[in-house]
Write an enzyme that holds these catalytic residues in place. Sequence first.
Site, PDB file in Angstrom:
ATOM      1  CD  GLU A 143      -2.892  -1.288   2.309  1.00 62.23           C
ATOM      2  OE1 GLU A 143      -2.857  -0.410   3.188  1.00 62.23           O
ATOM      3  OE2 GLU A 143      -3.704  -2.224   2.329  1.00 62.23           O
ATOM      4  CG  ASN A 184      -0.547  -6.879  -1.828  1.00 64.77           C
ATOM      5  OD1 ASN A 184      -1.085  -7.414  -2.806  1.00 64.77           O
ATOM      6  ND2 ASN A 184      -1.076  -6.944  -0.613  1.00 64.77           N
ATOM      7  CG  HIS A 220      -9.787  -5.935   0.220  1.00 64.19           C
ATOM      8  ND1 HIS A 220      -9.993  -7.166   0.808  1.00 64.19           N
ATOM      9  CD2 HIS A 220      -8.485  -5.637   0.427  1.00 64.19           C
ATOM     10  CE1 HIS A 220      -8.864  -7.574   1.368  1.00 64.19           C
ATOM     11  NE2 HIS A 220      -7.936  -6.679   1.136  1.00 64.19           N
ATOM     12  CD  GLU A 248      -4.503  -8.094   0.999  1.00 65.88           C
ATOM     13  OE1 GLU A 248      -5.397  -7.443   1.562  1.00 65.88           O
ATOM     14  OE2 GLU A 248      -3.288  -7.852   1.145  1.00 65.88           O
ATOM     15  CG  ASP A 250     -12.572  -9.333   0.989  1.00 69.98           C
ATOM     16  OD1 ASP A 250     -12.513  -8.289   0.301  1.00 69.98           O
ATOM     17  OD2 ASP A 250     -12.120  -9.410   2.149  1.00 69.98           O
TER      18      ASP A 250
HETATM   19  C1  XIL Z   1      -6.060  -7.259   7.739  1.00 67.90           C
HETATM   20  C2  XIL Z   1      -6.365  -8.547   8.496  1.00 67.90           C
HETATM   21  O1  XIL Z   1      -7.276  -9.306   7.760  1.00 67.90           O
HETATM   22  C3  XIL Z   1      -6.906  -8.229   9.866  1.00 67.90           C
HETATM   23  O2  XIL Z   1      -7.036  -9.427  10.627  1.00 67.90           O
HETATM   24  C4  XIL Z   1      -5.988  -7.248  10.599  1.00 67.90           C
HETATM   25  O3  XIL Z   1      -6.603  -6.854  11.773  1.00 67.90           O
HETATM   26  C5  XIL Z   1      -5.716  -6.037   9.744  1.00 67.90           C
HETATM   27  O4  XIL Z   1      -5.205  -6.429   8.500  1.00 67.90           O
HETATM   28  N1  XIL Z   1      -4.816  -5.076   3.307  1.00 67.90           N
HETATM   29  C6  XIL Z   1      -3.817  -5.939   3.659  1.00 67.90           C
HETATM   30  C7  XIL Z   1      -4.051  -6.947   4.708  1.00 67.90           C
HETATM   31  O5  XIL Z   1      -2.767  -5.946   3.008  1.00 67.90           O
HETATM   32  O6  XIL Z   1      -2.891  -7.251   5.446  1.00 67.90           O
HETATM   33  C8  XIL Z   1      -5.142  -6.520   5.643  1.00 67.90           C
HETATM   34  O7  XIL Z   1      -5.405  -7.596   6.541  1.00 67.90           O
HETATM   35  C9  XIL Z   1      -6.376  -6.127   4.875  1.00 67.90           C
HETATM   36  C10 XIL Z   1      -6.088  -4.957   3.962  1.00 67.90           C
END
Ligand code: XIL
Length: 339
Positions: A143, A184, A220, A248, A250
């Site tokens: 990020e 990422n 996401h 990631e 969802d």
């Molecule tokens: C999130 C986890 O899912 C949670 O359990 C934690 O509290 C915070 O981080 N982007 C990312 C991930 O790169 O590492 C994050 O994961 C979600 C957003």
Amino acid sequence: MAIAIFAMEASTAETVTLKSAAGQTQRDFGVAFEPTFLANPLYRELATSQFSSITPENAMKWDQIEPTQGSFDWKAADEVAAFAKSNDQKLRGHALVWEDHFPDWFAGKRFAAATLKNLIEQHVGAVVSRYKGVVYAWDVVNEPFDDAGRWRAGLLHNTLGDGYVAIALRAARAADPDAKLYINEYGIEKSGPKFDALYRLVAALKASGVPIDGVGLQSHFIVGRVPPDLPAILAKFAALDIDVALTELDFRLSLPATPESLAQQATDYHFVVASCLAVARCVGVTTWGISDDHSWIPTYFPGYGDALLFDQRGDPKPAYAAVIGALQRLGLPAIEKRQ
Ligand code: XIL
């Protein structure tokens, strides 16, 4: 059990899983994994049977793995690595350098540039060396940009400028020359300033010989709002001669779920997985959790949830069949109401 029966219904093959269907396309289907959930037998069973790749959801973040300066807590990360090894699964490392998840000993600190550079090199070197040959791909930088495509304000960029990215990537390459090194990011799955910023960064890194092998698109998403140009975005990154991965994935929906929103979720998942298959350099898809009872979404996006492929009880949702269909390069399966 429910999964096998459902898979039999969804396909004429013997037992189709996310892992087997993705394997047919030379892709991985992965999952974010928390070792603390292994006490749940269904979690263990799904993590083992459905996924060919594992990403530690939190266990390799800086705050977890180096809680005291120079003193590492490998316990949870080692558990994740051991689980992946015992199941013959690939391991994606996540995430080495990130403005979030700094350990407590960073709190309130200002570092001289040389000091922070040294801290990054020590941290990245120690973690990547420990999992050399075990972690096949690392999210080295997570990020780096804000939503407007500016460098994320904070310690890293304030202290080291743009150069912190190259510092981290070089340290990772030095510690494991064979690991694939990724940046990422979220919000880059559609055209706009954030995509432009990351695209320009990767192009500049490549041009100046800094090691970079891939871009992870976190993905996401919100049900009903797929990024329509995702295949084109993936192709643009791939044209820089790097891999891409959906790291990631969802699809959160507004609670409570309805048959309609679950059907839309299935359609949306199908589109995203098919988008990966449309691009040769898209190496795989990882969902950010297995089942809706273990997901970061309800905490971080109040009012939203049910974002994953398996429901609160661990049963496959309509989106599961849709993803299998996409991996088999089929259209959308008829969505039946399953409750
Ligand atoms: C999130 C986890 O899912 C949670 O359990 C934690 O509290 C915070 O981080 N982007 C990312 C991930 O790169 O590492 C994050 O994961 C979600 C957003």
